[in-house]
Design a protein around this motif. Structure first.
Motif, mmCIF file in Angstrom:
data_model
loop_
_atom_site.group_PDB
_atom_site.id
_atom_site.type_symbol
_atom_site.label_atom_id
_atom_site.label_comp_id
_atom_site.label_asym_id
_atom_site.label_seq_id
_atom_site.Cartn_x
_atom_site.Cartn_y
_atom_site.Cartn_z
ATOM 1 N N ASN A 15 28.991 -7.859 -14.650
ATOM 2 C CA ASN A 15 30.022 -6.997 -15.244
ATOM 3 C C ASN A 15 31.426 -7.267 -14.705
ATOM 4 O OD1 ASN A 15 29.336 -5.128 -17.412
ATOM 5 N ND2 ASN A 15 27.666 -4.524 -16.056
ATOM 6 N N TYR A 57 34.258 0.163 -13.448
ATOM 7 C CA TYR A 57 33.031 -0.398 -14.027
ATOM 8 C C TYR A 57 33.117 -0.372 -15.555
ATOM 9 C CZ TYR A 57 28.009 -1.229 -14.620
ATOM 10 O OH TYR A 57 26.786 -1.748 -14.963
ATOM 11 N N ASN A 153 18.285 4.002 -16.539
ATOM 12 C CA ASN A 153 18.896 2.695 -16.272
ATOM 13 C C ASN A 153 19.716 2.691 -14.995
ATOM 14 O OD1 ASN A 153 17.932 1.594 -18.809
ATOM 15 N ND2 ASN A 153 19.383 3.017 -19.729
ATOM 16 N N HIS A 230 17.172 -0.288 -25.458
ATOM 17 C CA HIS A 230 17.336 -1.440 -24.560
ATOM 18 C C HIS A 230 16.178 -2.443 -24.666
ATOM 19 C CE1 HIS A 230 21.103 -0.129 -23.030
ATOM 20 N NE2 HIS A 230 20.615 1.046 -22.684
ATOM 21 N N GLY A 302 29.014 -8.353 -29.037
ATOM 22 C CA GLY A 302 28.602 -7.535 -27.886
ATOM 23 C C GLY A 302 28.630 -8.364 -26.610
ATOM 24 N N THR A 304 27.673 -8.269 -23.608
ATOM 25 C CA THR A 304 26.762 -7.530 -22.717
ATOM 26 C C THR A 304 26.543 -8.250 -21.393
ATOM 27 O OG1 THR A 304 24.902 -8.718 -23.666
ATOM 28 C CG2 THR A 304 25.470 -6.644 -24.712
ATOM 29 N N ALA A 361 24.369 -8.221 -28.057
ATOM 30 C CA ALA A 361 23.745 -6.890 -27.957
ATOM 31 C C ALA A 361 22.549 -6.838 -28.907
ATOM 32 C CB ALA A 361 24.771 -5.815 -28.283
ATOM 33 N N ASN A 363 19.735 -5.776 -28.537
ATOM 34 C CA ASN A 363 19.017 -4.499 -28.429
ATOM 35 C C ASN A 363 19.563 -3.458 -29.416
ATOM 36 O OD1 ASN A 363 21.099 -5.121 -26.490
ATOM 37 N ND2 ASN A 363 20.852 -3.101 -25.619
HETATM 38 O O1 DWN Z 1 21.411 -1.245 -17.113
HETATM 39 C C1 DWN Z 1 22.431 -1.523 -17.690
HETATM 40 C C2 DWN Z 1 22.477 -1.338 -19.159
HETATM 41 C C3 DWN Z 1 21.864 -0.054 -19.599
HETATM 42 O O2 DWN Z 1 23.779 -1.430 -19.622
HETATM 43 C C4 DWN Z 1 23.654 -1.996 -16.996
HETATM 44 N N1 DWN Z 1 23.304 -2.668 -15.795
HETATM 45 C C5 DWN Z 1 24.665 -2.726 -17.787
HETATM 46 C C6 DWN Z 1 24.537 -2.571 -19.263
HETATM 47 O O3 DWN Z 1 23.908 -3.731 -19.760
HETATM 48 P P1 DWN Z 1 24.388 -4.444 -21.105
HETATM 49 O O4 DWN Z 1 25.834 -4.745 -21.009
HETATM 50 O O5 DWN Z 1 23.476 -5.569 -21.362
HETATM 51 O O6 DWN Z 1 24.158 -3.204 -22.091
HETATM 52 P P2 DWN Z 1 24.228 -2.957 -23.623
HETATM 53 O O7 DWN Z 1 24.009 -1.511 -23.814
HETATM 54 O O8 DWN Z 1 23.342 -3.840 -24.382
HETATM 55 O O9 DWN Z 1 25.738 -3.285 -24.026
HETATM 56 C C7 DWN Z 1 26.175 -3.231 -25.345
HETATM 57 C C8 DWN Z 1 27.563 -3.826 -25.426
HETATM 58 O O10 DWN Z 1 27.819 -4.143 -26.765
HETATM 59 C C9 DWN Z 1 28.641 -2.864 -24.974
HETATM 60 O O11 DWN Z 1 29.657 -3.604 -24.330
HETATM 61 C C10 DWN Z 1 29.174 -2.288 -26.265
HETATM 62 C C11 DWN Z 1 28.980 -3.443 -27.219
HETATM 63 N N2 DWN Z 1 28.769 -3.038 -28.607
HETATM 64 C C12 DWN Z 1 29.754 -3.329 -29.558
HETATM 65 O O12 DWN Z 1 30.795 -3.927 -29.212
HETATM 66 N N3 DWN Z 1 29.559 -2.922 -30.849
HETATM 67 C C13 DWN Z 1 27.624 -2.399 -28.974
HETATM 68 C C14 DWN Z 1 27.416 -2.006 -30.276
HETATM 69 C C15 DWN Z 1 26.145 -1.313 -30.687
HETATM 70 C C16 DWN Z 1 28.434 -2.280 -31.257
HETATM 71 O O13 DWN Z 1 28.302 -1.946 -32.446
#
Ligand code: DWN
Length: 394
Positions: A15, A57, A153, A230, A302, A304, A361, A363
């Motif tokens: 991150n 963060y 998480n 997730h 995303g 991520t 992303a 997930n």
């Molecule tokens: O455990 C952890 C999980 C829950 O979250 C942390 N250690 C860090 C983080 O991991 P990640 O970054 O892999 O999580 P996400 O939830 O898969 O991140 C989604 C990212 O995608 C976010 O930055 C938001 C972005 N997003 C977007 O830009 N447009 C997401 C969606 C659904 C969208 O429509």
């Protein structure tokens, strides 16, 4: 005994989004191990928490509709099923769960200052602290024993799990319930989602490993729910062993049997996983190189933490994925850690300039494909590496 099974290479901190790309960014070796005794899967390198969970963060739980809905649904379940004066949430992030409750019903604990401030400013009592025994003592003195402790998480991000559960046990009332949820190791292995491993995910839990761990603390799982969040998570409902009022449900046995049937307790399973991960890397690179050869442009959808593992492990540079887009203000105009790939602000029309969108992303595939239906219909293609690298056509 810890046995090595996969090397995901030199990785930057997931991150740690930087304003300018630095070739010599700090990197660590991302190596995965399986403990043959307690069945826990973990990464070997432990980065100090203060270096990961900073005052700025960038991850916010509320950024996706899927997660907001999941926490809202959970809040309804908790209100209906459990009797409590106060809920304590360990790792309350930006308040995606606690803001569904009345202000006097919840206490948040959140080590990242920028996130703790979001809920504090809304009037929710939030301790800007790391979860440990010292804090548990302070909370007990101030609020008494707690009947409901929740954490999503977060616990997989803390190296000293014995201290985590000792502290929870100390604060939880004898009739109290602890609920934790984290990505499921079984789903991760099945889906070949090796990107669930990065510096923050010190552990990936199976129900079997959680059961073993809890038994050292006179705690036990009495119910388990499979969640789709997730990439497949497990929600564990936990109580003190001496509490005989809550009956153990069949779901626990079922989940553990399912895991054992798959071989989650066997080292061999992880060696096979490791081979599949290497195949996934080769196939993703082949697909991206072909797309490039045909003169097409790819954007990452995303930015991520998971995508950081993928691009660094597969050595994907901006010639293969030109940019990422994300809705998180803290990530915009920064670089994907370890790579010279800039993160752009998500805008409605931005996808028009690209032929393919790689699901960082993945997930949230359902949410994203639904949100981008219009352009998807018009010809944008999505790419995913889960469970195998492939193109998704409308
Ligand atoms: O455990 C952890 C999980 C829950 O979250 C942390 N250690 C860090 C983080 O991991 P990640 O970054 O892999 O999580 P996400 O939830 O898969 O991140 C989604 C990212 O995608 C976010 O930055 C938001 C972005 N997003 C977007 O830009 N447009 C997401 C969606 C659904 C969208 O429509």
């Amino acid at each position: 005994m810890n046995k090595f099974f996969l090397n995901l290479g030199k990785q930057p901190l997931a991150n740690n989004y930087l304003k300018s790309f630095k070739q010599n960014q700090i990197r660590y070796n991302l190596r995965l191990f399986f403990n043959t005794r307690n069945k826990m899967v973990s990464i070997s390198k432990r980065i100090p928490s203060e270096k990961m969970f900073t005052n700025n963060y960038p991850y916010r739980s509320s950024m996706s509709k899927t997660m907001r809905n999941s926490f809202y649904k959970l809040s309804l379940e908790l209100k209906k099923k459990f009797i409590f004066k106060k809920i304590l949430e360990i790792g309350s992030n930006d308040g995606a769960l606690i803001t569904n409750f009345k202000k006097n019903e919840v206490i948040g604990v959140e080590p990242c200052k920028n996130l703790a401030q979001i809920t504090s400013k809304k009037g929710y009592l939030t301790y800007n602290k790391y979860w440990n025994y010292e804090l548990a003592k302070k909370l007990k003195k101030k609020h008494g024993e707690i009947d409901l402790i929740y954490s999503a998480n977060t616990l997989t991000h803390i190296s000293n799990l014995n201290d985590v559960f000792k502290s929870i046990n100390y604060l939880l009332s004898d009739k109290g319930v602890l609920i934790i949820e984290d990505p499921s190791l079984l789903e991760c292995i099945k889906k070949n989602s090796y990107d669930q491993f990065y510096n923050e995910h010190i552990y990936l839990f199976s129900a079997l490993a959680v059961k073993n761990l809890l038994s050292n603390h006179k705690l036990e799982i009495f119910d388990i729910k499979n969640l789709s969040t997730h990439g497949g998570s497990l929600r564990y409902y936990i109580k003190k062993k001496k509490n005989k009022n809550l009956k153990n449900k069949i779901s626990v046995k079922k989940q553990i049997n399912k895991e054992k049937k798959f071989g989650i307790h066997k080292y061999k399973t992880y060696k096979i996983f490791s081979q599949n991960v290497k195949k996934s890397k080769d196939s993703l690179l082949k697909m991206l190189r072909n797309i490039k050869k045909n003169g097409n442009k790819v954007i990452g959808y995303g930015a991520t933490a998971k995508a950081v593992t993928v691009v660094n492990y597969c050595n994907i540079n901006k010639n293969l994925i030109s940019n990422f887009i994300d809705t998180t203000p803290e990530k915009i105009n920064k670089y994907i850690p370890g790579k010279n790939i800039k993160i752009l602000k998500y805008k409605n029309n931005i996808l028009k300039k690209y032929d393919y969108a790689f699901l960082g992303a993945w997930n949230f595939k359902k949410e994203i494909l639904n949100k981008e239906k219009k352009i998807f219909k018009k010809g944008l293609k999505f790419l995913t590496h889960i469970p195998k690298p492939k193109i998704i056509y409308y």
